[in-house]
Write a protein that holds these residues in place. Structure first.
Motif, mmCIF file in Angstrom:
data_model
loop_
_atom_site.group_PDB
_atom_site.id
_atom_site.type_symbol
_atom_site.label_atom_id
_atom_site.label_comp_id
_atom_site.label_asym_id
_atom_site.label_seq_id
_atom_site.Cartn_x
_atom_site.Cartn_y
_atom_site.Cartn_z
ATOM 1 N N TYR A 112 0.858 -1.254 0.110
ATOM 2 C CA TYR A 112 -0.038 0.068 -0.097
ATOM 3 C C TYR A 112 0.755 1.245 -0.101
ATOM 4 C CZ TYR A 112 -3.958 -2.940 1.803
ATOM 5 O OH TYR A 112 -4.847 -4.109 1.946
ATOM 6 N N CYS A 113 0.411 2.364 -0.542
ATOM 7 C CA CYS A 113 1.057 3.601 -0.431
ATOM 8 C C CYS A 113 -0.101 4.774 -0.505
ATOM 9 C CB CYS A 113 2.168 3.749 -1.408
ATOM 10 S SG CYS A 113 1.943 4.409 -2.883
ATOM 11 N N LYS A 114 0.091 5.666 0.143
ATOM 12 C CA LYS A 114 -1.033 6.509 0.241
ATOM 13 C C LYS A 114 -0.223 7.977 -0.737
ATOM 14 C CE LYS A 114 -2.512 5.868 4.899
ATOM 15 N NZ LYS A 114 -2.801 6.616 6.262
ATOM 16 N N VAL A 115 -1.287 8.239 -1.752
ATOM 17 C CA VAL A 115 -1.316 9.381 -2.600
ATOM 18 C C VAL A 115 -1.312 10.634 -1.550
ATOM 19 C CG1 VAL A 115 -1.833 10.817 -4.787
ATOM 20 C CG2 VAL A 115 -2.006 8.073 -4.427
ATOM 21 N N ASP A 116 -2.499 10.753 -0.733
ATOM 22 C CA ASP A 116 -2.809 11.618 0.142
ATOM 23 C C ASP A 116 -3.482 10.974 1.274
ATOM 24 O OD1 ASP A 116 -3.375 14.087 1.223
ATOM 25 O OD2 ASP A 116 -4.224 14.896 -0.432
ATOM 26 N N ALA A 117 -3.729 11.716 2.215
ATOM 27 C CA ALA A 117 -4.287 10.860 3.602
ATOM 28 C C ALA A 117 -5.622 9.996 3.291
ATOM 29 C CB ALA A 117 -4.715 11.881 4.625
ATOM 30 N N ASP A 118 -6.310 10.215 2.298
ATOM 31 C CA ASP A 118 -7.401 9.342 1.827
ATOM 32 C C ASP A 118 -7.429 8.970 0.439
ATOM 33 O OD1 ASP A 118 -8.158 11.939 0.851
ATOM 34 O OD2 ASP A 118 -9.833 12.150 1.451
ATOM 35 N N ASP A 119 -6.235 8.772 0.009
ATOM 36 C CA ASP A 119 -6.297 8.280 -1.450
ATOM 37 C C ASP A 119 -4.984 7.282 -1.360
ATOM 38 O OD1 ASP A 119 -6.213 8.228 -3.907
ATOM 39 O OD2 ASP A 119 -5.972 10.256 -4.560
ATOM 40 N N ILE A 120 -5.159 6.020 -1.648
ATOM 41 C CA ILE A 120 -4.275 4.966 -1.400
ATOM 42 C C ILE A 120 -4.257 4.149 -2.652
ATOM 43 C CG2 ILE A 120 -4.204 2.920 -0.026
ATOM 44 C CD1 ILE A 120 -6.109 4.427 1.886
ATOM 45 N N PHE A 121 -3.083 3.968 -2.993
ATOM 46 C CA PHE A 121 -2.493 3.073 -4.072
ATOM 47 C C PHE A 121 -2.369 1.781 -3.573
ATOM 48 C CE2 PHE A 121 -0.479 6.404 -6.830
ATOM 49 C CZ PHE A 121 -1.665 6.655 -7.438
ATOM 50 N N ILE A 122 -2.834 0.556 -4.247
ATOM 51 C CA ILE A 122 -2.805 -0.758 -3.607
ATOM 52 C C ILE A 122 -2.149 -1.530 -4.896
ATOM 53 C CG2 ILE A 122 -4.063 -2.952 -2.811
ATOM 54 C CD1 ILE A 122 -6.371 -0.517 -2.187
ATOM 55 N N ARG A 123 -1.117 -2.409 -4.379
ATOM 56 C CA ARG A 123 -0.406 -3.304 -5.405
ATOM 57 C C ARG A 123 -0.244 -4.849 -4.930
ATOM 58 N NH1 ARG A 123 4.571 -0.932 -8.557
ATOM 59 N NH2 ARG A 123 3.071 -0.715 -10.013
ATOM 60 N N VAL A 124 -0.420 -5.637 -5.696
ATOM 61 C CA VAL A 124 -0.315 -7.234 -5.227
ATOM 62 C C VAL A 124 0.347 -7.797 -6.423
ATOM 63 C CG1 VAL A 124 -2.648 -8.013 -6.648
ATOM 64 C CG2 VAL A 124 -1.406 -9.338 -4.527
ATOM 65 N N THR A 125 1.512 -8.370 -5.961
ATOM 66 C CA THR A 125 2.355 -9.034 -6.877
ATOM 67 C C THR A 125 2.400 -10.593 -6.487
ATOM 68 O OG1 THR A 125 3.554 -7.099 -7.078
ATOM 69 C CG2 THR A 125 4.587 -9.012 -7.851
ATOM 70 N N ALA A 126 1.964 -11.604 -7.305
ATOM 71 C CA ALA A 126 1.877 -12.934 -7.176
ATOM 72 C C ALA A 126 3.155 -13.567 -7.984
ATOM 73 C CB ALA A 126 0.453 -13.659 -7.543
ATOM 74 N N CYS A 127 4.260 -14.209 -7.200
ATOM 75 C CA CYS A 127 4.987 -14.824 -7.845
ATOM 76 C C CYS A 127 4.935 -16.424 -7.860
ATOM 77 C CB CYS A 127 6.470 -14.589 -7.109
ATOM 78 S SG CYS A 127 6.758 -12.687 -7.022
ATOM 79 N N ASN A 128 4.994 -17.109 -8.846
ATOM 80 C CA ASN A 128 4.875 -18.564 -8.730
ATOM 81 C C ASN A 128 6.302 -19.139 -8.582
ATOM 82 O OD1 ASN A 128 4.767 -21.351 -9.461
ATOM 83 N ND2 ASN A 128 3.472 -20.962 -11.272
ATOM 84 N N ARG A 129 6.531 -19.704 -7.299
ATOM 85 C CA ARG A 129 7.885 -20.472 -7.040
ATOM 86 C C ARG A 129 7.988 -21.597 -7.288
ATOM 87 N NH1 ARG A 129 10.296 -15.231 -6.288
ATOM 88 N NH2 ARG A 129 9.515 -14.379 -4.544
ATOM 89 N N SER A 130 7.198 -22.258 -8.102
ATOM 90 C CA SER A 130 7.220 -23.616 -8.655
ATOM 91 C C SER A 130 7.760 -23.893 -9.953
ATOM 92 C CB SER A 130 5.820 -24.246 -8.339
ATOM 93 O OG SER A 130 4.975 -23.771 -9.621
ATOM 94 N N LYS A 131 7.818 -25.074 -10.469
ATOM 95 C CA LYS A 131 8.358 -25.484 -11.873
ATOM 96 C C LYS A 131 7.036 -25.500 -12.736
ATOM 97 C CE LYS A 131 12.675 -27.172 -10.083
ATOM 98 N NZ LYS A 131 13.543 -28.282 -9.930
ATOM 99 N N GLU A 132 5.796 -25.535 -12.249
ATOM 100 C CA GLU A 132 4.684 -25.466 -12.962
ATOM 101 C C GLU A 132 3.787 -24.310 -12.980
ATOM 102 O OE1 GLU A 132 2.739 -29.111 -11.668
ATOM 103 O OE2 GLU A 132 4.318 -30.213 -11.819
ATOM 104 N N ASN A 133 3.392 -24.234 -14.265
ATOM 105 C CA ASN A 133 2.399 -23.221 -14.297
ATOM 106 C C ASN A 133 1.217 -23.356 -13.309
ATOM 107 O OD1 ASN A 133 3.981 -22.238 -16.518
ATOM 108 N ND2 ASN A 133 2.275 -22.819 -18.174
ATOM 109 N N ALA A 134 0.387 -22.429 -12.790
ATOM 110 C CA ALA A 134 -0.461 -22.364 -11.819
ATOM 111 C C ALA A 134 -1.507 -21.428 -11.724
ATOM 112 C CB ALA A 134 0.134 -22.753 -10.444
ATOM 113 N N PRO A 135 -2.636 -21.646 -11.663
ATOM 114 C CA PRO A 135 -3.611 -20.777 -11.652
ATOM 115 C C PRO A 135 -3.779 -20.127 -10.479
ATOM 116 C CG PRO A 135 -4.807 -23.079 -11.577
ATOM 117 C CD PRO A 135 -3.350 -23.263 -11.687
ATOM 118 N N LEU A 136 -4.435 -18.965 -10.350
ATOM 119 C CA LEU A 136 -4.732 -18.114 -9.102
ATOM 120 C C LEU A 136 -5.684 -16.993 -9.581
ATOM 121 C CD1 LEU A 136 -3.742 -17.393 -6.243
ATOM 122 C CD2 LEU A 136 -2.399 -15.727 -7.211
ATOM 123 N N VAL A 137 -6.876 -17.158 -8.558
ATOM 124 C CA VAL A 137 -7.750 -16.155 -8.748
ATOM 125 C C VAL A 137 -7.481 -15.041 -7.584
ATOM 126 C CG1 VAL A 137 -10.354 -15.742 -8.436
ATOM 127 C CG2 VAL A 137 -9.529 -17.630 -9.504
#
Length: 884
Positions: free
Chosen positions: A170-195
Motif C-alpha cells: 500500500y502507499c498513500k497518495v494523500d491521507a485519503d487516497d491509497i494505491f494498492i499493489r499485489v504481486t503474485a510470484c509462482n515459486r514452483s516449476k509448473e504453471n499455476a492458476p490463481l484467482v
C-alpha cells in the motif's frame, strides 16, 4: 521530491493516520463475538462459519485496511482453484483443537511499514496445492502436550516450492487516497492458476436495531466501483485492468447455512465465495451491495510473477493510475529515508533488517478494537443475547467499558484484543518511531471508558478483571524520556495527565491486593500463569493466602516509578513534591515488609539460597516458603531507582523529608544508599536488593545450569529438568518440571507456557535493571559471566552480553541459521525465506526456537530497542537506560 523529514512531518497531521492496517486477522472465536449462554467463545464461531456469519463488533481479512472507525474495509482474498473455500482469512486451530492452544497455521511476514502507513508491505505464502485444513486440525488434536505443534511447513505442502509468494503493498497518495499493489510470484516449476479478489465491504452497522442507514457499493463502469457512504471521503475503487469483473453481495449472515433454517432469498456474506467455488447464482446481477470485489482469474507461469494495481480514492478520474509507479517509488524512498535516519549508527545489515521488520510487525498489528460491554451483555434489539447470569458470563462488572479505538494488539490472529501489560512494552518500542502514538495508547488505557471506576485497569477481554503486572507507570516514564530525547522537549502535560489516573490505579492495588494491609501483595495471575506450583489465582480456605515475591516487587517498582514521575513533575510544579514523598515512603514500607515477613526464616528472601520465593501463609499462623526457583525470584531486581543528588537538592521538601526518614527510622535507612562518584557527585540508590543480595541473585541468574541460556534468561531454573520441584499441601502433591518450550500441563488454560521459555518483556526489564545498578555502582560490582567461569564483568557489560544473546535469536549465525526458525532448513537457507523474520510470543529456553503466537511483535519488538546502539546518559532530563 525526496525529503528525509517527510514522514516526521506527516506525523504532525492526524489526518495521515485515518487509514491504516486496522483490520484484524481473526475476529472469530473472540469473547466480543460470543453470544452463547455458556461463554464458550471458541465454539460459538468457527473459522468455517466466519465465511457466512456477519460480525457484530469488527472485521477480519488478509492484509486488511480500514478507516479509524472501520466503516469501510479492504482486504485481499485468493483461490488456487483447489481449496474448499476462498482464502478470505488466515486459518488456524482453536484453543480446543491445538495441543498447546490456539495457533495460526499460515505463513506470512510483515516486511515494512511507516508510522503513518504511507507505505506498507507484507508477503503471504499461499500453497498451490489444496490447503490442508482437515489434516492440520486432526493432527493437532492427535498430538499430546509433550509433542511440538504441527505446523503448515510440516505437512510438506511447500515441498518443491509449490506456492505463491503474494506481496501486498500500500502507499498513500494523500491521507485519503491509497494505491494498492499485489504481486503474485509462482515459486514452483509448473504453471499455476490463481484467482485474486481485492475486496471492499462495509462493517455491518445496520442489522442490530440501532441504525437503519445502509450504505451502498455499486458498479459505475468497467474497472470502477462507487463507494456511497455519507461519512466517507473515499468514493471510488479503481482496478487498473478495466476488464476485471466486479462481483457484489451483502455483508449479511446467511441464516439458512449458519442456523440450518429454510433457504431465504438474498446475496449473503458468502455469496462471492459460493459463486467462485460452486458457480452458484449468489452474487447480485444488478451489481450493487455492501460487499464487492474485482475478480482477477489468471495463470502464472513457472518462476514468473504478475502484478495488479488498484486505487481507493475520493476523486473521479479517467486515468486513476497515470502517476502510480512514480508515487509508489517516492513513498518507498521516503520509508527508506525514515529508517535510514533511525538506523544510522547500526553498521550491520542483518541487524537493520531485523529491526525494520520488528517495527513493521508492530505497525501492522494496529487494530480497530470495538467492544461495548453494556450492549454486549444485554444484546441488541435485533440480536438476542441469551446470557445465563446464574451460571457464567464474562466481564459483568465492566458495564462501563466502551472501547472503539485503534489499539496496538499483541498479535492480530492469536491475541486480537489488547492486553494492558503487553501494551506497556509495545509503547516503549513505538516511542522510537512514533512517540505521539505511544503516548496516545498509554493515555487511552487510563480513560474513564477503559479504567474501572474503582481504579483497576482492564486486563484483556477474556477476563477484564484479571491482574496484570503494574508496569504502566514504568512505560509512561520511559516513553516520556524517549520522546524528550528525540524531540528535545518534555511533554509535561502527557506525564501529568497519566500520573493523575495512575494514582487511582495505585490505590486500587493497595486496597484490593494487600490482603492483610501489611504491604505484601498477592496479585494472583500477574502474567505468570503457569510459573507456580499451583494456580496462584486459586481461592484458599480459612484465610490462607500467598504473599508473592513478584506481586510485592512489582508494587515496589510501581512505587519507585510513581516517585520518579512525581519528582520530574515537581521540577515544573512544586506541588508534586508531596506526591514524590508519599511514593518514596510507600516504597520503603514495601521493601521493609519484604525484609520482616513471618519469623524471618520464611520471609520472601531466603538467605541460605540467596533468592526470593513466594510464601504461603497458613491459617494457624505458620508460613511455608515455596522454594521454587523461577523468574518470580528475579523480579525484585526491577524495583530499582537511581537519583542524582543534584535532583534531590532541587526538591527541598523531598530532601528534607528523606533526610528526616533516614535520621528517625533507622530500620529503613539501609533501604536507601548513597554513593560518592568521583567527578560525578553523589547518587542515591533505592532498591530492594543491596549489593550482597544482588550478587547472590545474579550468581543464580547467570548460572548456565539454572537460568542463563544461550538466548537469554529462562523463566524457570533448569535444575528442575532432572529433579522436579515437589510440594505437598492439603494432602496433595504438586510437581513442577523445567520445560524449555511449551508447557506439558493445561491446568491454567490451553496454552499455559511459563515453565522454562525465554520471554522478551522480562528479559528486557532484567537488562534495564542491570544498567540502572551499573549507573550507581559502576565498576564497584563485577560478577562472573557465566557463573563459575572466572570471567568477571561489570553490570553494564553483563547487560550488553544478555542483550546480544537475546538479539541472536533473530540474527544469522556463522552457518546462516536463525535460532527462532527452530532448525527448519527451508526457513534458514531458502532464498525466499531466509531473510524473513517472525517475532514470537516466547522462545525455547535451550534452542531459541520461536513458540506461541508467531506474530507477537508487540512485546518482542523490544528487540528493536536492544539493537539500537547504546548511549548511557545521566542528568535531570535524560534517561540512562537502554539505548535512547
Amino acid at each position: 521530491m525526496k525529503n528525509m523529514n517527510t514522514e516526521n512531518e506527516r506525523l504532525k497531521d492526524e489526518a495521515w493516520r485515518e487509514w491504516g492496517p486496522y483490520v484484524s486477522n481473526r475476529q472469530w472465536g473472540n469473547v466480543r463475538e460470543d453470544y452463547s449462554p455458556d461463554g464458550n467463545a471458541w465454539e460459538n464461531t468457527s473459522h468455517d462459519q466466519a465465511e457466512s456469519k456477519v460480525y457484530r463488533w469488527a472485521e477480519e481479512g488478509i492484509a486488511g485496511l480500514s478507516d479509524s472507525k472501520q466503516l469501510l474495509c479492504f482486504a485481499f482474498s485468493f483461490w488456487n482453484k483447489k481449496d474448499k473455500m476462498v482464502k478470505e482469512r488466515f486459518f488456524g486451530v482453536s484453543n480446543y483443537q491445538g495441543n498447546h492452544g490456539e495457533d495460526v497455521k499460515e505463513l506470512f511476514y510483515y516486511l515494512d511499514n511507516t508510522p503513518t502507513h504511507t507505505y506498507m508491505k507484507m508477503v503471504y505464502k499461499y500453497p498451490i496445492s489444496a490447503f490442508p485444513y482437515d489434516q492440520l486440525v486432526q493432527e493437532s488434536l492427535r498430538r499430546s502436550k509433550s509433542e511440538p505443534e504441527y505446523e503448515l511447513i510440516d505437512t510438506g505442502i511447500f515441498n518443491e516450492n509449490k506456492y505463491f509468494d503474494i506481496f501486498i503493498e500500500y502507499c498513500k497518495v494523500d491521507a485519503d487516497d491509497i494505491f494498492i499493489r499485489v504481486t503474485a510470484c509462482n515459486r514452483s516449476k509448473e504453471n499455476a492458476p490463481l484467482v485474486i479478489l481485492p475486496t471492499i465491504w462495509y462493517r455491518n452497522n445496520w442489522s442490530w436495531g440501532y441504525n437503519d442507514y445502509k450504505p451502498e457499493l455499486k458498479k459505475s463502469k468497467n474497472g470502477v466501483i462507487d463507494i456511497l457512504h455519507d461519512s466517507l471521503s473515499i468514493k471510488k475503487f479503481y482496478a487498473r485492468n478495466a476488464n476485471s469483473e466486479a462481483l457484489f453481495c451483502e455483508n449479511e449472515t446467511n441464516i439458512s447455512k449458519i442456523y440450518n433454517r429454510p433457504k431465504t432469498e438474498g446475496y449473503f456474506k458468502d455469496g462471492i465465495n459460493d459463486f467462485i467455488i460452486k458457480g452458484t447464482k449468489t452474487v447480485n446481477p444488478k451489481k450493487i451491495g455492501t460487499k464487492a470485489c474485482f475478480k482477477i482469474d489468471t495463470e502464472i507461469a513457472a518462476g514468473e510473477s504478475k502484478t495488479f494495481d488498484f486505487r481507493l480514492s475520493p476523486h473521479e478520474m479517467n486515468d486513476a493510475f497515470y502517476d502510480f509507479d512514480e508515487i509508489f517509488e517516492i513513498r518507498k524512498e521516503e520509508a527508506n529515508d525514515f529508517y535510514q535516519n533511525l538506523q544510522a549508527n547500526i553498521p550491520n545489515e542483518d541487524e537493520k533488517n531485523v529491526q525494520r521488520q520488528a517495527f513493521a510487525g508492530l505497525l501492522w498489528n494496529k487494530q480497530f478494537y470495538h467492544y461495548n460491554i453494556a450492549k454486549w451483555l444485554k444484546g441488541d434489539p435485533n440480536l438476542e443475547a441469551p446470557r445465563n447470569f446464574k451460571n457464567f458470563v464474562r466481564n459483568t462488572e465492566w458495564k462501563h467499558l466502551h472501547n472503539k479505538d485503534i489499539i496496538s494488539m499483541p498479535d492480530k490472529w492469536e491475541y486480537p484484543w489488547y492486553a494492558t501489560w503487553d501494551l506497556a512494552f509495545h509503547c516503549v518500542s513505538f516511542a522510537m518511531i512514533d512517540a505521539g502514538f505511544a503516548k496516545n495508547q498509554l493515555t487511552l488505557l487510563t480513560k474513564e471508558w477503559y479504567m474501572h471506576p474503582n481504579g483497576q485497569m482492564p486486563a484483556y477481554e477474556w477476563n477484564l478483571s484479571d491482574v496484570n503486572p503494574p508496569v504502566h507507570a514504568w512505560s509512561v516514564f520511559r516513553v516520556f524520556k524517549i520522546d524528550e530525547n528525540i524531540n528535545g522537549k518534555a511533554d509535561i502535560k502527557f506525564l501529568e495527565s497519566v500520573f493523575q489516573k495512575l494514582l487511582l490505579n495505585f490505590t486500587w492495588w493497595v486496597n484490593r491486593k494487600d490482603i492483610k494491609g501489611n504491604n505484601l501483595f498477592g496479585g494472583g495471575f500477574l502474567g505468570l500463569d503457569n510459573i507456580g506450583a499451583f494456580d496462584r489465582n486459586m481461592e484458599m480456605k480459612d484465610g490462607e493466602h500467598l504473599d508473592q515475591a513478584d506481586g510485592t516487587s512489582w508494587m515496589a517498582m510501581y512505587s519507585l516509578n510513581m516517585m520518579r514521575i512525581a519528582m520530574e513533575l515537581a521540577m515544573y510544579n512544586d506541588v508534586y513534591e508531596d506526591m514524590a514523598i508519599k511514593f518514596f515512603e510507600h516504597y520503603l514500607y514495601i521493601a521493609d515488609a519484604m525484609e520482616h515477613i513471618g519469623d524471618g526464616k520464611n520471609g520472601l528472601w531466603n538467605e541460605e539460597d540467596g533468592f526470593f520465593y513466594d510464601v504461603l501463609q497458613l491459617s494457624n499462623g505458620d508460613s511455608i516458603s515455596l522454594k521454587l526457583r523461577s523468574i518470580v525470584g528475579l523480579i525484585p531486581m526491577f524495583a530499582v531507582e537511581v537519583i542524582d543528588h543534584e535532583m534531590i537538592e532541587s526538591l527541598p521538601k523531598f530532601k528534607e523529608r528523606m533526610d528526616w526518614v533516614l535520621r528517625n527510622k533507622p530500620e529503613l535507612t539501609k533501604l536507601v544508599s548513597h554513593w560518592q562518584v568521583e567527578g560525578e557527585g553523589k547518587k542515591h540508590l533505592l532498591s530492594i536488593l543491596r549489593k550482597t543480595r544482588l550478587t547472590k541473585v545474579l550468581h543464580r541468574m547467570l548460572c548456565e545450569e539454572e537460568f542463563l541460556g544461550d538466548y537469554g534468561i529462562r523463566a524457570m531454573s533448569k535444575i528442575y529438568e532432572k529433579n522436579p520441584f515437589i510440594f505437598y499441601a492439603h494432602d496433595r502433591q504438586y510437581v513442577v518440571h523445567y520445560t524449555p518450550a511449551e508447557s506439558d500441563s493445561s491446568m491454567f488454560g490451553g496454552n499455559s507456557n511459563w515453565r522454562g521459555p525465554i520471554w522478551f518483556p522480562i528479559n528486557f526489564l532484567i537488562v534495564e535493571s542491570l544498567q540502572r545498578f551499573h549507573y550507581y555502582y559502576g565498576n564497584n560490582i563485577k560478577v562472573e559471566f557465566p557463573t563459575n567461569s572466572e570471567n568477571y564483568f561489570n553490570l553494564n557489560e553483563v547487560a550488553e552480553k544478555l542483550s546480544k544473546r537475546l538479539c541472536s535469536i533473530f540474527l544469522k549465525d556463522e552457518n546462516g541459521n536463525r535460532p527462532f526458525n527452530g532448525g527448519v532448513e527451508k526457513f534458514n537457507q531458502d532464498p525466499y525465506f531466509k531473510d524473513y523474520i517472525l517475532f514470537h510470543e516466547y522462545f525455547n529456553g535451550d534452542t531459541g526456537k520461536g513458540l506461541g503466537a508467531s506474530h507477537q511483535t508487540g512485546w518482542t519488538s523490544t528487540v528493536a530497542k536492544m539493537l539500537q546502539p547504546r548511549n548511557l546518559l545521566s542528568g535531570l532530563n535524560k534517561e540512562l537506560i537502554t539505548r535512547d
